[in-house]
Design a protein around this motif. Sequence first.
Motif, mmCIF file in Angstrom:
data_model
loop_
_atom_site.group_PDB
_atom_site.id
_atom_site.type_symbol
_atom_site.label_atom_id
_atom_site.label_comp_id
_atom_site.label_asym_id
_atom_site.label_seq_id
_atom_site.Cartn_x
_atom_site.Cartn_y
_atom_site.Cartn_z
ATOM 1 N N VAL A 93 26.137 49.107 41.471
ATOM 2 C CA VAL A 93 27.306 49.507 40.708
ATOM 3 C C VAL A 93 27.101 49.138 39.240
ATOM 4 O O VAL A 93 26.744 48.006 38.919
ATOM 5 N N LYS A 94 27.349 50.078 38.348
ATOM 6 C CA LYS A 94 27.242 49.824 36.911
ATOM 7 C C LYS A 94 28.511 49.150 36.402
ATOM 8 O O LYS A 94 29.579 49.257 37.009
ATOM 9 N N ASN A 95 28.386 48.472 35.256
ATOM 10 C CA ASN A 95 29.522 47.741 34.700
ATOM 11 C C ASN A 95 30.718 48.643 34.433
ATOM 12 O O ASN A 95 31.871 48.248 34.627
ATOM 13 N N GLU A 96 30.455 49.871 33.985
ATOM 14 C CA GLU A 96 31.562 50.776 33.668
ATOM 15 C C GLU A 96 32.310 51.255 34.910
ATOM 16 O O GLU A 96 33.402 51.826 34.802
ATOM 17 N N ASP A 97 31.740 51.018 36.083
ATOM 18 C CA ASP A 97 32.395 51.420 37.330
ATOM 19 C C ASP A 97 33.104 50.256 38.033
ATOM 20 O O ASP A 97 33.528 50.373 39.177
ATOM 21 N N ILE A 98 33.218 49.124 37.334
ATOM 22 C CA ILE A 98 33.858 47.947 37.911
ATOM 23 C C ILE A 98 35.216 47.726 37.252
ATOM 24 O O ILE A 98 35.344 47.795 36.028
ATOM 25 N N VAL A 99 36.247 47.480 38.051
ATOM 26 C CA VAL A 99 37.587 47.182 37.544
ATOM 27 C C VAL A 99 38.048 45.842 38.110
ATOM 28 O O VAL A 99 37.507 45.357 39.102
ATOM 29 N N LYS A 100 39.034 45.240 37.478
ATOM 30 C CA LYS A 100 39.578 43.960 37.929
ATOM 31 C C LYS A 100 40.760 44.198 38.853
ATOM 32 O O LYS A 100 41.542 45.135 38.668
ATOM 33 N N ALA A 101 40.895 43.321 39.847
ATOM 34 C CA ALA A 101 41.991 43.472 40.806
ATOM 35 C C ALA A 101 42.354 42.115 41.402
ATOM 36 O O ALA A 101 41.533 41.199 41.429
ATOM 37 N N TYR A 102 43.590 42.012 41.867
ATOM 38 C CA TYR A 102 44.067 40.798 42.535
ATOM 39 C C TYR A 102 44.203 41.080 44.023
ATOM 40 O O TYR A 102 44.881 42.033 44.431
ATOM 41 N N GLU A 103 43.547 40.264 44.841
ATOM 42 C CA GLU A 103 43.599 40.439 46.287
ATOM 43 C C GLU A 103 44.799 39.661 46.830
ATOM 44 O O GLU A 103 44.759 38.452 46.967
ATOM 45 N N TYR A 104 45.886 40.357 47.140
ATOM 46 C CA TYR A 104 47.105 39.708 47.619
ATOM 47 C C TYR A 104 47.109 39.531 49.136
ATOM 48 O O TYR A 104 47.881 38.741 49.674
ATOM 49 N N ALA A 105 46.251 40.265 49.837
ATOM 50 C CA ALA A 105 46.056 40.111 51.282
ATOM 51 C C ALA A 105 44.633 40.561 51.578
ATOM 52 O O ALA A 105 43.958 41.122 50.717
ATOM 53 N N LYS A 106 44.163 40.327 52.796
ATOM 54 C CA LYS A 106 42.796 40.661 53.160
ATOM 55 C C LYS A 106 42.517 42.139 52.906
ATOM 56 O O LYS A 106 43.156 43.027 53.485
ATOM 57 N N ASN A 107 41.584 42.420 51.960
ATOM 58 C CA ASN A 107 41.170 43.779 51.605
ATOM 59 C C ASN A 107 42.284 44.641 51.030
ATOM 60 O O ASN A 107 42.209 45.874 51.051
ATOM 61 N N LYS A 108 43.337 43.994 50.510
ATOM 62 C CA LYS A 108 44.421 44.719 49.841
ATOM 63 C C LYS A 108 44.516 44.196 48.406
ATOM 64 O O LYS A 108 44.627 42.988 48.196
ATOM 65 N N PHE A 109 44.480 45.116 47.431
ATOM 66 C CA PHE A 109 44.351 44.726 46.038
ATOM 67 C C PHE A 109 45.406 45.384 45.154
ATOM 68 O O PHE A 109 45.892 46.473 45.448
ATOM 69 N N VAL A 110 45.714 44.708 44.070
ATOM 70 C CA VAL A 110 46.487 45.290 42.975
ATOM 71 C C VAL A 110 45.514 45.435 41.807
ATOM 72 O O VAL A 110 44.984 44.441 41.302
ATOM 73 N N VAL A 111 45.252 46.677 41.399
ATOM 74 C CA VAL A 111 44.292 46.934 40.327
ATOM 75 C C VAL A 111 44.960 46.737 38.968
ATOM 76 O O VAL A 111 46.079 47.205 38.743
ATOM 77 N N LEU A 112 44.290 46.023 38.072
ATOM 78 C CA LEU A 112 44.799 45.771 36.726
ATOM 79 C C LEU A 112 43.805 46.344 35.725
ATOM 80 O O LEU A 112 42.632 45.959 35.720
ATOM 81 N N ASP A 113 44.276 47.283 34.895
ATOM 82 C CA ASP A 113 43.342 47.884 33.942
ATOM 83 C C ASP A 113 43.237 47.024 32.679
ATOM 84 O O ASP A 113 44.047 46.130 32.427
#
Length: 288
Positions: A55-75
Motif C-alpha cells: 500500500v502506498k502512502n497516498e492510499d492510507i487514511v487514519k481511523a479510530y477502531e471503536y470495535a473489532k474491525n469497525k472504524f470511524v475514518v477521519l480525513d
Amino acid sequence: MHTVWKGSISFGLVNIPIKLHTATENKDIKLRQIHKECHTPISYQKVCPGCDKEVKNEDIVKAYEYAKNKFVVLDDEELEKLKKENEEKAVEIIDFVKLEEIDPIYFEKSYFIAPDNGGGKAYSLLRKALIESGKIGIAKIIIRSKEQLAVVRVYEDTLLMETIHFPDEVRNVQDVPNVPSEQLVEQKELDTALMLVEQLTTSFEPEKYTDEYRTALMELIEEKKSGKETVTAAEKEPAAAASNVTDLMSALQASLDKTKTKKPTTRKKKAPAKKKAVEPATSARKNA
C-alpha cells in the motif's frame, strides 16, 4: 541545543516568551537487522493483509477502531481543523502545588525551559518565586497536536517542564494480577530486612550509576571493528538498467545473426543496349 517548541508561559498577568529543549536523550544502541547471506539491511513494506498487496502512502487514511474491525475514518482536513483550534503556543500555569504531592508514576518527559528574546527578567521572577515558595506550577501545553498536563519547577538554575500523565492515563492498580494481600511477617525477618536497608542507605549520586550492558556492548562492537570482523552489504545492480542493456544486446545479436543467415541475392546484369538502336539518332544529328 535543539529547540523543540517555541511559545510563551504565563502565570497571572506575567507572560514569558520561552523555548523548550529536550532535557534527556535515549542512548540505547540501535542494532540493524540484515540478511545473513548478503548482509543487506532488511526493509519493511506496508502491506494490506486483506488485499495482499503493498500500500502506498497516498492510499492510507487514519481511523479510530471503536470495535473489532469497525472504524470511524477521519480525513486530514478534519484533523487539521482540530489541530488549528488548539495550537495556541502558550503555557498557562493554572495551579501551584508541592512536588511531593505528585507520585512519580505521573511523570513522563522532561524539557529545559529557556527564555526567548526579552523574557529574561520575567523568567528570573518565576524562578525566584518557585524557589522561595517551595512550590511547582501545574500547567497545560500542546506538543505535537497532543494536549499535555505538565509541571514547571526549578532544576539547578534552570526552569524545567515535565509532562505528566492525565489521571485516566494511569492504569488502575487494582487490575495488577497476583498481588499478595498483607500477610503475617515474622519480626526476625523484618529486623533483618531493615538492617539490610540501613546498610545500603546512602546519598543519591546519579553519576555512580552506569548502563553496564550498553558499555559492554560498545566494547564488543569496537573490538570487532578493530579485529576487522566486519561485513559489507552487497551492492545491488540497478535492475532496470541491466534489463535494458540485456534487451539491447539481445536485439543487436539477433539482428546480426539474421543478416548472416540471409545472404543478399545477386541480380543479373542487364545486357547493354544495342548500338543499332541509337544509330538513327546519331545519323540525324550528323545530317543536321
